[in-house]
Design a protein around this motif. Structure first.
Motif, PDB file in Angstrom:
ATOM      1  N   PRO A  91      91.259  11.889   6.378  1.00 51.95           N
ATOM      2  CA  PRO A  91      90.531  12.113   5.132  1.00 51.95           C
ATOM      3  C   PRO A  91      89.126  12.635   5.378  1.00 51.95           C
ATOM      4  O   PRO A  91      88.548  12.449   6.452  1.00 51.95           O
ATOM      5  N   GLY A  92      88.584  13.311   4.361  1.00 58.42           N
ATOM      6  CA  GLY A  92      87.194  13.723   4.414  1.00 58.42           C
ATOM      7  C   GLY A  92      86.275  12.547   4.155  1.00 58.42           C
ATOM      8  O   GLY A  92      86.721  11.436   3.833  1.00 58.42           O
ATOM      9  N   SER A  93      84.988  12.795   4.258  1.00 57.97           N
ATOM     10  CA  SER A  93      84.021  11.703   4.132  1.00 57.97           C
ATOM     11  C   SER A  93      83.131  11.813   2.909  1.00 57.97           C
ATOM     12  O   SER A  93      82.518  10.820   2.508  1.00 57.97           O
ATOM     13  N   ALA A  94      83.033  12.996   2.303  1.00 60.37           N
ATOM     14  CA  ALA A  94      82.107  13.155   1.183  1.00 60.37           C
ATOM     15  C   ALA A  94      82.584  14.268   0.268  1.00 60.37           C
ATOM     16  O   ALA A  94      83.201  15.237   0.703  1.00 60.37           O
ATOM     17  N   GLN A  95      82.258  14.119  -1.002  1.00 57.71           N
ATOM     18  CA  GLN A  95      82.591  15.123  -2.015  1.00 57.71           C
ATOM     19  C   GLN A  95      81.398  16.038  -2.227  1.00 57.71           C
ATOM     20  O   GLN A  95      80.242  15.585  -2.260  1.00 57.71           O
ATOM     21  N   HIS A  96      81.638  17.352  -2.347  1.00 57.39           N
ATOM     22  CA  HIS A  96      80.548  18.281  -2.632  1.00 57.39           C
ATOM     23  C   HIS A  96      81.116  19.524  -3.304  1.00 57.39           C
ATOM     24  O   HIS A  96      82.321  19.792  -3.239  1.00 57.39           O
ATOM     25  N   LEU A  97      80.245  20.288  -3.946  1.00 55.88           N
ATOM     26  CA  LEU A  97      80.655  21.517  -4.617  1.00 55.88           C
ATOM     27  C   LEU A  97      80.768  22.656  -3.612  1.00 55.88           C
ATOM     28  O   LEU A  97      80.112  22.658  -2.567  1.00 55.88           O
ATOM     29  N   LEU A  98      81.611  23.640  -3.960  1.00 57.73           N
ATOM     30  CA  LEU A  98      81.710  24.842  -3.154  1.00 57.73           C
ATOM     31  C   LEU A  98      80.897  25.954  -3.819  1.00 57.73           C
ATOM     32  O   LEU A  98      80.989  26.150  -5.034  1.00 57.73           O
ATOM     33  N   PRO A  99      80.119  26.699  -3.043  1.00 53.90           N
ATOM     34  CA  PRO A  99      79.157  27.664  -3.600  1.00 53.90           C
ATOM     35  C   PRO A  99      79.776  29.030  -3.897  1.00 53.90           C
ATOM     36  O   PRO A  99      79.375  30.055  -3.317  1.00 53.90           O
ATOM     37  N   ALA A 100      80.712  29.078  -4.807  1.00 55.04           N
ATOM     38  CA  ALA A 100      81.295  30.367  -5.195  1.00 55.04           C
ATOM     39  C   ALA A 100      80.284  31.161  -6.013  1.00 55.04           C
ATOM     40  O   ALA A 100      79.308  30.613  -6.544  1.00 55.04           O
ATOM     41  N   VAL A 101      80.542  32.462  -6.111  1.00 53.30           N
ATOM     42  CA  VAL A 101      79.735  33.334  -6.972  1.00 53.30           C
ATOM     43  C   VAL A 101      80.698  34.166  -7.805  1.00 53.30           C
ATOM     44  O   VAL A 101      81.849  34.394  -7.415  1.00 53.30           O
ATOM     45  N   ASP A 102      80.218  34.639  -8.968  1.00 57.73           N
ATOM     46  CA  ASP A 102      81.077  35.498  -9.776  1.00 57.73           C
ATOM     47  C   ASP A 102      80.965  36.932  -9.272  1.00 57.73           C
ATOM     48  O   ASP A 102      80.260  37.219  -8.303  1.00 57.73           O
ATOM     49  N   ARG A 103      81.668  37.837  -9.927  1.00 60.66           N
ATOM     50  CA  ARG A 103      81.717  39.221  -9.425  1.00 60.66           C
ATOM     51  C   ARG A 103      80.380  39.931  -9.554  1.00 60.66           C
ATOM     52  O   ARG A 103      80.193  41.000  -8.966  1.00 60.66           O
ATOM     53  N   SER A 104      79.439  39.340 -10.309  1.00 66.55           N
ATOM     54  CA  SER A 104      78.095  39.913 -10.402  1.00 66.55           C
ATOM     55  C   SER A 104      77.137  39.283  -9.409  1.00 66.55           C
ATOM     56  O   SER A 104      75.955  39.627  -9.375  1.00 66.55           O
ATOM     57  N   GLY A 105      77.634  38.348  -8.617  1.00 66.89           N
ATOM     58  CA  GLY A 105      76.797  37.695  -7.624  1.00 66.89           C
ATOM     59  C   GLY A 105      76.058  36.474  -8.140  1.00 66.89           C
ATOM     60  O   GLY A 105      75.265  35.880  -7.406  1.00 66.89           O
ATOM     61  N   ARG A 106      76.312  36.075  -9.394  1.00 66.52           N
ATOM     62  CA  ARG A 106      75.645  34.894  -9.936  1.00 66.52           C
ATOM     63  C   ARG A 106      76.345  33.624  -9.465  1.00 66.52           C
ATOM     64  O   ARG A 106      77.568  33.609  -9.301  1.00 66.52           O
ATOM     65  N   PRO A 107      75.604  32.541  -9.236  1.00 68.20           N
ATOM     66  CA  PRO A 107      76.211  31.299  -8.739  1.00 68.20           C
ATOM     67  C   PRO A 107      77.296  30.780  -9.684  1.00 68.20           C
ATOM     68  O   PRO A 107      77.141  30.796 -10.908  1.00 68.20           O
ATOM     69  N   LEU A 108      78.388  30.313  -9.102  1.00 72.79           N
ATOM     70  CA  LEU A 108      79.477  29.703  -9.854  1.00 72.79           C
ATOM     71  C   LEU A 108      79.921  28.444  -9.092  1.00 72.79           C
ATOM     72  O   LEU A 108      80.946  28.438  -8.424  1.00 72.79           O
ATOM     73  N   PRO A 109      79.118  27.379  -9.162  1.00 70.17           N
ATOM     74  CA  PRO A 109      79.464  26.170  -8.412  1.00 70.17           C
ATOM     75  C   PRO A 109      80.825  25.621  -8.852  1.00 70.17           C
ATOM     76  O   PRO A 109      81.077  25.459 -10.041  1.00 70.17           O
ATOM     77  N   VAL A 110      81.682  25.364  -7.887  1.00 73.37           N
ATOM     78  CA  VAL A 110      83.054  24.948  -8.155  1.00 73.37           C
ATOM     79  C   VAL A 110      83.273  23.519  -7.669  1.00 73.37           C
ATOM     80  O   VAL A 110      82.942  23.201  -6.518  1.00 73.37           O
ATOM     81  N   GLY A 111      83.804  22.687  -8.537  1.00 74.91           N
ATOM     82  CA  GLY A 111      84.236  21.354  -8.136  1.00 74.91           C
ATOM     83  C   GLY A 111      85.666  21.448  -7.660  1.00 74.91           C
ATOM     84  O   GLY A 111      86.601  21.315  -8.452  1.00 74.91           O
ATOM     85  N   ALA A 112      85.854  21.719  -6.373  1.00 69.20           N
ATOM     86  CA  ALA A 112      87.194  21.906  -5.813  1.00 69.20           C
ATOM     87  C   ALA A 112      87.723  20.567  -5.326  1.00 69.20           C
ATOM     88  O   ALA A 112      87.089  19.894  -4.502  1.00 69.20           O
ATOM     89  N   LEU A 113      88.882  20.183  -5.824  1.00 72.76           N
ATOM     90  CA  LEU A 113      89.537  18.947  -5.424  1.00 72.76           C
ATOM     91  C   LEU A 113      90.992  19.268  -5.108  1.00 72.76           C
ATOM     92  O   LEU A 113      91.530  20.282  -5.567  1.00 72.76           O
ATOM     93  N   VAL A 114      91.633  18.418  -4.346  1.00 69.33           N
ATOM     94  CA  VAL A 114      92.945  18.742  -3.808  1.00 69.33           C
ATOM     95  C   VAL A 114      94.008  17.798  -4.365  1.00 69.33           C
ATOM     96  O   VAL A 114      93.922  16.578  -4.181  1.00 69.33           O
ATOM     97  N   CYS A 115      94.950  18.378  -5.084  1.00 67.31           N
ATOM     98  CA  CYS A 115      96.193  17.741  -5.513  1.00 67.31           C
ATOM     99  C   CYS A 115      95.973  16.390  -6.200  1.00 67.31           C
ATOM    100  O   CYS A 115      95.480  16.328  -7.313  1.00 67.31           O
ATOM    101  N   PHE A 116      96.356  15.306  -5.518  1.00 70.34           N
ATOM    102  CA  PHE A 116      96.336  13.955  -6.063  1.00 70.34           C
ATOM    103  C   PHE A 116      94.961  13.561  -6.593  1.00 70.34           C
ATOM    104  O   PHE A 116      94.838  12.664  -7.432  1.00 70.34           O
ATOM    105  N   GLU A 117      93.907  14.234  -6.120  1.00 68.36           N
ATOM    106  CA  GLU A 117      92.559  13.870  -6.542  1.00 68.36           C
ATOM    107  C   GLU A 117      92.320  14.167  -8.018  1.00 68.36           C
ATOM    108  O   GLU A 117      91.349  13.676  -8.599  1.00 68.36           O
ATOM    109  N   SER A 118      93.208  14.949  -8.639  1.00 68.18           N
ATOM    110  CA  SER A 118      93.070  15.179 -10.078  1.00 68.18           C
ATOM    111  C   SER A 118      93.347  13.914 -10.877  1.00 68.18           C
ATOM    112  O   SER A 118      93.009  13.838 -12.056  1.00 68.18           O
ATOM    113  N   ALA A 119      93.955  12.905 -10.248  1.00 67.57           N
ATOM    114  CA  ALA A 119      94.258  11.655 -10.947  1.00 67.57           C
ATOM    115  C   ALA A 119      93.026  10.782 -11.114  1.00 67.57           C
ATOM    116  O   ALA A 119      93.040   9.851 -11.926  1.00 67.57           O
TER     117      ALA A 119
END
Length: 538
Positions: free
Chosen positions: A380-408
């Protein structure tokens, strides 16, 4: 003559419902009489499951508990009511999680028995408050107290160490945004509480003789039923972004379908992604969980393919990595890839019991030999954090990425939203349970997390269901379990500062339920204490 209390047993040896002495059955007859209502409670526990996906008879949830509650109410004593509650809970877990049989095998009945025991308290609460004759006071107390006890059991089995929150009763309402408005106020917990309160009130309506308790129960049922739609109508819609900020994000969810070979699955996802080139530009491409088994830190060829796809589509690519790492352990990561390489990664924290690790493996490891349970534990991982995605214009699009069962887990989505996520992204794989209720149950959780947080949410699944939901939990698009390809959806964004009540107060509802349950238990214990003897005056 002492005044009867709530602990007086009307069905006991001298109660009005006690059988006549001549009618006492033989020992085998007594055993049969004892187990018939328990088996009926076991069967009654299966009824609420029909309100969950995939049967999806959501309206049934508001009355589905009544047969089980009635059996608890009519128990001859508190102990038997607790046993019937236990059997009811076992039937609920056994049916609601029946799709786990292929994964955990003979452990499923054990899981049902263990978690079903939590419902024993519901049986006691129903018996003490609702056994006849019903009074107005108990008719008013029963719906909130029984709801609190039920919620306490849901909260207890939601503890990550015990597996996590699956089949919470409020999830039956995932397709009804007006009801899910309660989730924005108190999380899924408040929806569960409303459903249980209505069921309890219906039991009073059906069994009370005096019209006054029935009137009180009808009033409470109407209030619980109306609370969600009223909140939905009165609260303002989630605030739109300010002028100059992005108002929507275009996301492509890639679903390759059932492809057993890992490399062939990677290629199928790559083809679906390449097909996006020349179409409408997208801001983010999301692959499902375990979409690559390559360690992208050590496999330059696989990483190069993803970098090229990101460059061709002009969008970040969020891949699902299920790989053995340099330390020899396997982990599941959400990896954000840009044309320049790996931008960031998030490692799954909360693993699926038996599917990704076996609790107490030295004791229970044998289950892997008779089922499809995990052959070795994931790291398992140790900490939750956002992923620093950007939109097609280069503006920040912080993503709360979680995996499968974590949606529960409501708390994980809440953490992501409070940290500034603009969109919740879930990567999923339910191919093991493809022809079961699991895929539909799973995707419903993304809708609930969206309503709780006021953030749009998407789920990309290898084999379906992949879907997108707006900030109120309304479904915008989906790919079913028989579909393949890329689902492109324009997802409306809310203002970065959007905050629901649930984001502010967190798990106040279940914690309040725990306090109410503890208070009710303490009151019951006090009532059982014998009154002090007062010496007569000579």
């Amino acid at each position: 003559m002492p005044r009867p209390s709530l602990l007086t047993d009307p069905d006991g040896p001298s109660g009005p419902l006690a059988p006549a002495a001549a009618a006492v059955p033989s020992r085998p007859g007594r055993a049969a009489a004892r187990y018939r209502p328990r088996l009926a409670a076991l069967a009654a526990g299966a009824l609420p499951v029909l309100a969950f996906p995939a049967p999806g008879v959501a309206a049934l949830a508001w009355v589905a508990l009544v047969p089980g509650l009635l059996l608890m109410q009519r128990a001859p004593g508190a102990r038997e009511a607790a046993v019937r509650g236990w059997w009811f809970g076992a039937g609920f877990i056994l049916t609601g999680m029946s799709w786990l049989l292929s994964s955990v095998g003979p452990a499923l009945p054990l899981i049902a028995v263990v978690f079903g025991s939590l419902q024993a308290g519901v049986g006691v609460a129903v018996w003490r408050l609702l056994r006849p004759p019903l009074t107005v006071r108990r008719a008013l107390l029963a719906p909130p107290v029984v709801a609190a006890v039920w919620l306490t059991t849901e909260y207890a089995r939601s503890w990550p160490a015990l597996g996590g929150p699956w089949a919470l009763l409020g999830a039956t309402q995932w397709q009804h945004p007006a009801v899910l408005a309660l989730a924005s106020a108190g999380g899924i917990w408040l929806v569960s509480a409303a459903v249980v309160a209505v069921n309890t009130a219906v039991l009073v309506l059906l069994t009370a003789v005096d019209p006054r308790p029935r009137a009180a129960a009808a009033l409470l049922a109407a209030a619980a039923l109306a609370a969600g739609p009223l909140l939905f109508a009165l609260r303002p819609a989630p605030a739109a972004p300010a002028a100059g900020e992005p108002r929507e994000v275009r996301i492509a969810l890639v679903q390759p379908g059932i492809v057993e070979d890992p490399q062939a699955r990677f290629e199928a996802s790559a083809r679906a992604t390449a097909a996006l080139v020349g179409q409408q530009p997208v801001d983010l491409v999301v692959w499902g969980e375990s979409s690559t088994t390559a360690d992208l830190d050590r496999d330059p060829a696989a990483l190069g393919r993803l970098r090229a796809l990101s460059a061709a589509t002009g969008a970040g690519l969020l891949a699902g990595e299920d790989a053995r790492k340099a330390d020899g352990r396997i982990s599941k990561d959400a990896v954000l890839v840009s044309p320049d390489g790996v931008a960031d990664r998030y490692r799954k924290i909360r693993l699926v019991p038996f599917g990704e690790y076996i609790p107490l493996r030295p004791v229970l490891g044998w289950i892997a030999g008779v089922s499809r349970a995990a052959g070795e534990n994931r790291a398992p991982g140790s900490a939750q954090h956002l992923l620093p995605a950007v939109d097609r214009s280069g503006r920040p699009l912080p993503v709360g990425a979680l995996v499968c069962f974590e949606s529960a887990f409501p708390d994980m989505a809440r953490t992501a939203a409070r940290d500034g996520a603009r969109v919740l992204v879930y990567q999923s794989s339910t191919s093991t349970f493809q022809r079961s209720w699991a895929p539909e149950q799973h995707v419903s959780l993304a809708a609930i997390r969206a309503a709780e947080t006021g953030r749009p949410a998407v789920q990309a699944s290898l084999t379906g269901v992949s879907a997108a939901f707006d900030a109120q939990g309304r479904e915008l698009a989906r790919l079913g379990t028989d579909d393949t390809g890329a689902l492109v959806v324009d997802l409306p964004l809310t203002a970065p500062a959007t905050s629901t009540w649930y984001l502010r107060v967190g798990d106040a509802v279940p914690l309040t339920a725990v306090l109410v349950t503890a208070g009710a238990a303490a009151a019951a214990v006090r009532r059982r204490q014998p009154a002090p003897l007062v010496a007569e005056r000579k």
